[in-house]
Enzyme design. Structure first.
Site, PDB file in Angstrom:
ATOM      1  N   CYS A 147      -2.694   9.375   2.107  1.00  0.00           N
ATOM      2  CA  CYS A 147      -2.235   8.784   0.784  1.00  0.00           C
ATOM      3  C   CYS A 147      -3.419   9.140  -0.282  1.00  0.00           C
ATOM      4  O   CYS A 147      -3.127   9.031  -1.486  1.00  0.00           O
ATOM      5  CB  CYS A 147      -1.897   7.408   1.025  1.00  0.00           C
ATOM      6  SG  CYS A 147      -3.329   6.498   1.725  1.00  0.00           S
TER       7      CYS A 147
ATOM      8  N   GLU B  45       0.759  -1.359   0.099  1.00  0.00           N
ATOM      9  CA  GLU B  45       0.231  -0.057   0.061  1.00  0.00           C
ATOM     10  C   GLU B  45       1.012   1.276   0.066  1.00  0.00           C
ATOM     11  O   GLU B  45       1.616   1.526   0.988  1.00  0.00           O
ATOM     12  CB  GLU B  45      -0.780   0.012   1.339  1.00  0.00           C
ATOM     13  CG  GLU B  45      -1.783  -1.214   1.236  1.00  0.00           C
ATOM     14  CD  GLU B  45      -3.137  -1.018   0.249  1.00  0.00           C
ATOM     15  OE1 GLU B  45      -3.188   0.329  -0.027  1.00  0.00           O
ATOM     16  OE2 GLU B  45      -3.678  -1.986  -0.022  1.00  0.00           O
TER      17      GLU B  45
HETATM   18  P1  NAD Z   1       7.863   4.997   4.974  1.00  0.00           P
HETATM   19  O1  NAD Z   1       7.901   4.165   3.873  1.00  0.00           O
HETATM   20  O2  NAD Z   1       9.066   5.702   5.284  1.00  0.00           O
HETATM   21  O3  NAD Z   1       7.759   4.108   6.518  1.00  0.00           O
HETATM   22  C1  NAD Z   1       6.696   3.153   6.571  1.00  0.00           C
HETATM   23  C2  NAD Z   1       7.258   2.151   7.456  1.00  0.00           C
HETATM   24  O4  NAD Z   1       8.395   1.166   6.820  1.00  0.00           O
HETATM   25  C3  NAD Z   1       7.743   2.700   8.600  1.00  0.00           C
HETATM   26  O5  NAD Z   1       7.180   1.727   9.775  1.00  0.00           O
HETATM   27  C4  NAD Z   1       9.331   2.495   8.568  1.00  0.00           C
HETATM   28  O6  NAD Z   1       9.950   2.178   9.968  1.00  0.00           O
HETATM   29  C5  NAD Z   1       9.318   1.100   7.577  1.00  0.00           C
HETATM   30  N1  NAD Z   1      10.575   0.716   7.041  1.00  0.00           N
HETATM   31  C6  NAD Z   1      11.353   1.605   6.472  1.00  0.00           C
HETATM   32  N2  NAD Z   1      12.336   0.982   5.865  1.00  0.00           N
HETATM   33  C7  NAD Z   1      12.057  -0.112   5.766  1.00  0.00           C
HETATM   34  C8  NAD Z   1      12.742  -1.607   5.434  1.00  0.00           C
HETATM   35  N3  NAD Z   1      13.758  -1.310   4.722  1.00  0.00           N
HETATM   36  N4  NAD Z   1      12.115  -2.646   5.604  1.00  0.00           N
HETATM   37  C9  NAD Z   1      10.994  -2.862   6.493  1.00  0.00           C
HETATM   38  N5  NAD Z   1      10.247  -1.586   6.661  1.00  0.00           N
HETATM   39  C10 NAD Z   1      11.002  -0.574   6.488  1.00  0.00           C
HETATM   40  O7  NAD Z   1       6.666   5.811   5.058  1.00  0.00           O
HETATM   41  P2  NAD Z   1       5.951   6.686   5.923  1.00  0.00           P
HETATM   42  O8  NAD Z   1       6.680   7.949   5.720  1.00  0.00           O
HETATM   43  O9  NAD Z   1       5.992   6.405   7.460  1.00  0.00           O
HETATM   44  O10 NAD Z   1       4.580   7.083   5.311  1.00  0.00           O
HETATM   45  C11 NAD Z   1       4.373   7.930   4.289  1.00  0.00           C
HETATM   46  C12 NAD Z   1       3.800   7.447   3.215  1.00  0.00           C
HETATM   47  O11 NAD Z   1       3.042   6.008   3.277  1.00  0.00           O
HETATM   48  C13 NAD Z   1       3.511   8.107   1.947  1.00  0.00           C
HETATM   49  O12 NAD Z   1       4.249   7.834   0.870  1.00  0.00           O
HETATM   50  C14 NAD Z   1       1.945   7.827   1.892  1.00  0.00           C
HETATM   51  O13 NAD Z   1       1.397   7.942   0.645  1.00  0.00           O
HETATM   52  C15 NAD Z   1       2.011   6.393   2.163  1.00  0.00           C
HETATM   53  N6  NAD Z   1       0.750   5.750   2.734  1.00  0.00           N
HETATM   54  C16 NAD Z   1       0.135   4.778   1.858  1.00  0.00           C
HETATM   55  C17 NAD Z   1      -1.091   4.242   2.240  1.00  0.00           C
HETATM   56  C18 NAD Z   1      -1.889   3.441   1.337  1.00  0.00           C
HETATM   57  O14 NAD Z   1      -2.912   2.869   1.952  1.00  0.00           O
HETATM   58  N7  NAD Z   1      -1.525   3.232   0.047  1.00  0.00           N
HETATM   59  C19 NAD Z   1      -1.696   4.719   3.361  1.00  0.00           C
HETATM   60  C20 NAD Z   1      -0.926   5.644   4.159  1.00  0.00           C
HETATM   61  C21 NAD Z   1       0.222   6.191   3.907  1.00  0.00           C
END
Ligand code: NAD
Length: 515
Positions: free
Chosen positions: A275, A241
Site C-alpha cells: 500500500c 486502512e
Molecule cells: P479487499 O478490499 O479486496 O479485501 C480486504 C479484506 O476485506 C478481505 O479480507 C476481504 O475478504 C474483506 N471483505 C471484502 N468485502 C467485505 C465486506 N463487504 N465486509 C467485510 N469484509 C469484506 O483488499 P485486498 O485486495 O485484500 O487488499 C489490497 C488492498 O488493500 C489495496 O488497495 C491496498 O492498498 C490495501 N492495503 C492497505 C493497507 C494500509 O495499511 N492502508 C495495507 C495493505 C493493503
C-alpha cells in the site's frame, strides 16, 4: 488456478502457491453461526483477560512472542509459499516487525496506557483522570499482501489493551493465520482470546454485525466504503486502512544513487503489492535522465523467480488478477505516450511455472495516465519529469489517495519543509516503506486512504476505551450552588461572573497563567 479457488467444495478455501501452482493447504469457511459463536466465546475470554493486571498481560503475551521466534522458520516458509514473496521479505517485512511489536509493547504498554490526569484549567477543585480500559472483542479484517504483519499488529494492540480479538484474513491468504493460531494455542494462552474466522467478504460482514466493539479494516477503497457503512449502521467504531499511491519527489540535489535504489526497492518489494509502494516518481529535470538510466540499470540486475531460493529479489504476484491490472496500466500508459524503459509484460522465470510480472519502469509519464492516478499494486514504477519542486509538490498532492509520500534531497531541512506540504499520513525523507515497521509511529492515511491510525501511542490508547473519572479534591457541599433552584439573583451573579472570568484579561486568563 486462483490461489483461493474452492476446488469444488464451496465450504473450503484451497490455496495454491502463486510461484509454483502447487497446492499449499486448505481451510474450512466459517459459517455465520460459527462467527457468532466465536464472538460469544471471545466475549467470555475477554471477561477473564480484562481482569488480568496489565503488567501480567504483558508477561504472558511474551510467551506468544517466544513461540513466534521459535517457529519463525515455519512462518517464513508458509508466507513464501502462500504469497510468493522472497524469504528475506517474509522474515524482515512480516515476522520480524511483529516479534518486535510484541517485545516493544510488553515494555511500553504500561507506560502508554497509564491513567492520565487532566490539568483542568477552571475546575481546580475537581480531579479528572482518563483511564484506558479494555474494549471487549475487536475484529480485524485484513488483506492478502502482508497477511501476517498487518493483522498481527492489530492483534497485539487489542491483546495488550485487554481485549479479545478475532481475525478475518483475506480469502486469498488464510493459511498463515491458521498456522499462527496453532502457535498461539501451543502456548497455553486462552484459546478464545485470539481466534480466526475464514472466508470471503460475507464472513467479514458477519463479524461486523456480530456484536464486536471495534473493527480494524485494511483493504481496498471500494471495500472500505462498504465496511465503513456497515460499521456506521452497527455503530461500531472503526479504523480504515485503505489504498495508497505514494509519490516520490526526487529533488535536483538528491543523492542519485540512494534515490535510484530507493525507487527500485520501494517499487518492486513484494512485487509492488504494497500500500506504500513507490507508485509515482516526480524527478527534477536536472537529474531526470540520469535517474531513469540508473533505475533501469538497477532493475535489470533484479533476479525474479522461485521465492524459496535466497538469491531471488522479486517473487510472484500473490493475487492473479493483479497481472491483468498491471497489463492494463502499461497498455494505457504506452497508448498515451509513456516510454517503456524495461519490463512491461508477464514473465516466466525458469523453474517457476506460477504468476510473475516483470519489474517495469515507465518514463515520460503524464497526469492523464491511469498509472499516475489509480493504485497499481504491481511491480510498475512510473516516472515523470518536473521543472521545479513546486510542480512536484502540486502534482504529488493531485491524488485522491494520501497514505505515504517520499522526498529525496541532500538538504534535510528542505526535505522536512516539503514533507509538511504533502497530503499524506506519513512522509519519509530519503527513505521508503520502513515506517510501517516502527511500532512507535502512527500509520494511516488521509483522503481516500482512510482514517484512524494503527501503531503508535495514540492508536494503542484508541484500541482501549477511554473512561473519564471525575472526583472532588475537597468534600463538595450538600447544596451545590450550580444545581437547583434557579432564581433571578443567582442568574445575575453568574452573569456578572461571566464578565469577571472571561472578558479581556479576565480571571480565567490570569489563573491559567499562574498554573
Ligand atoms: P479487499 O478490499 O479486496 O479485501 C480486504 C479484506 O476485506 C478481505 O479480507 C476481504 O475478504 C474483506 N471483505 C471484502 N468485502 C467485505 C465486506 N463487504 N465486509 C467485510 N469484509 C469484506 O483488499 P485486498 O485486495 O485484500 O487488499 C489490497 C488492498 O488493500 C489495496 O488497495 C491496498 O492498498 C490495501 N492495503 C492497505 C493497507 C494500509 O495499511 N492502508 C495495507 C495493505 C493493503
Amino acid at each position: 488456478m486462483s490461489p483461493a479457488d474452492g476446488a469444488g467444495d464451496p465450504g473450503t478455501l484451497v490455496i495454491h502457491a502463486p510461484a509454483s501452482g502447487e497446492r499449499v493447504g486448505e481451510v474450512a469457511i466459517t459459517t455465520p453461526d460459527e462467527v457468532r459463536a466465536a464472538i460469544a466465546r471471545a466475549r467470555s475470554a475477554y471477561e477473564m483477560w480484562r481482569s488480568v493486571p496489565l503488567e501480567e498481560r504483558c508477561d504472558r503475551l511474551l510467551r506468544f512472542r517466544d513461540a513466534l521466534v521459535d517457529r519463525a522458520d515455519e512462518l517464513i516458509e508458509m508466507l513464501v509459499k502462500e504469497t510468493g514473496k522472497p524469504r528475506q521479505e517474509a522474515l524482515l517485512h512480516e515476522v520480524m516487525p511483529i516479534v518486535d511489536t510484541f517485545t516493544y509493547l510488553s515494555r511500553r504498554a504500561p507506560v502508554i496506557l497509564q491513567p492520565k490526569e487532566l490539568p483542568l484549567h477552571l475546575f481546580k477543585h475537581k480531579k479528572s483522570v482518563v483511564h484506558y480500559v479494555p474494549r471487549g472483542v475487536v475484529g480485524v479484517i485484513s488483506p492478502w499482501n502482508f497477511p501476517f504483519t498487518i493483522p498481527m499488529g492489530d492483534v497485539a494492540a487489542a491483546l495488550f489493551t485487554g481485549s479479545a480479538v478475532i481475525v478475518k484474513p483475506s480469502e486469498v491468504t488464510p493459511l498463515i493465520m491458521k498456522l499462527t493460531k496453532q502457535i498461539w494455542d501451543s502456548t497455553g494462552l486462552p484459546a478464545d482470546l485470539f481466534q480466526v474466522v475464514y472466508g470471503r467478504g460475507d464472513v467479514g460482514s458477519a463479524l461486523i454485525d456480530g456484536g464486536v466493539q471495534k473493527i480494524v479494516f485494511t483493504g481496498g477503497v471500494a471495500t472500505g466504503r462498504k465496511v465503513a457503512a456497515a460499521c456506521g449502521a452497527a455503530l461500531v467504531p472503526c479504523v480504515m486502512e485503505l489504498g495508497g499511491k505514494a509519490p516520490l519527489i526526487a529533488c535536483a540535489d538528491c543523492d542519485l544513487e540512494r534515490t535510484a535504489r530507493a525507487i527500485v526497492w520501494g517499487g518492486f518489494a513484494n512485487s509492488g503489492q504494497v500500500c506504500v509502494s513507490v507508485e509515482r516518481v516526480f524527478a527534477h529535470r536536472e537529474i531526470y535522465d540520469a535517474l531513469v538510466e540508473r533505475v533501469k540499470a538497477l532493475t535489470l540486475e533484479l533476479r525474479q523467480g522461485n521465492p524459496e531460493r535466497d538469491e531471488v529479489e522479486v517473487g510472484a504476484m500473490t493475487f492473479a488478477p493483479q497481472m491483468d491490472v498491471a497489463d492494463a496500466h502499461v497498455k494505457d500508459a504506452l497508448g498515451k505516450g509513456a516510454t517503456l524503459v524495461t519490463g512491461g509484460q508477464r514473465h516466466q522465470p525458469a523453474g517457476a511455472p506460477g504468476q510473475f510480472y516483470a519489474p517495469t519502469v515507465l518514463a515520460d509519464c503524464t497526469g492523464d495516465m491511469m498509472v499516475m492516478r489509480a493504485e497499481i499494486f504491481g511491480p510498475i514504477v512510473p516516472i515523470a519529469r518536473v521543472d521545479s519542486e513546486e510542480e512536484a509538490i502540486t502534482r504529488a498532492n493531485d491524488s485522491h489517495l494520501g497514505l505515504n509520500a517520499y522526498v529525496f534531497t541532500r538538504d534535510r531541512k528542505r526535505g522536512e519543509e516539503i514533507a509538511l506540504r504533502l497530503e499524506a499520513g506519513s512522509v519519509l525523507v530519503n527513505d521508503v516503506l520502513t515506517n510501517h515497521a516502527t511500532p512507535e509511529a502512527p500509520f494511516g492515511g488521509v483522503k481516500d486512504s482512510g482514517f484512524g491510525r494503527v501503531h503508535g501511542d495514540d492508536a494503542l490508547r484508541d484500541m482501549a476505551e477511554k473512561r473519564h473519572v471525575m472526583t472532588e479534591r475537597i468534600a463538595a457541599p450538600a447544596h451545590d450552588p450550580f444545581w437547583y433552584p434557579y432564581d433571578a439573583k443567582r442568574f445575575k451573579l453568574l452573569r456578572k461572573g461571566l464578565t469577571t472570568l472571561f472578558a479581556g484579561n479576565g480571571l480565567v486568563q490570569r489563573i491559567a497563567s499562574i498554573f
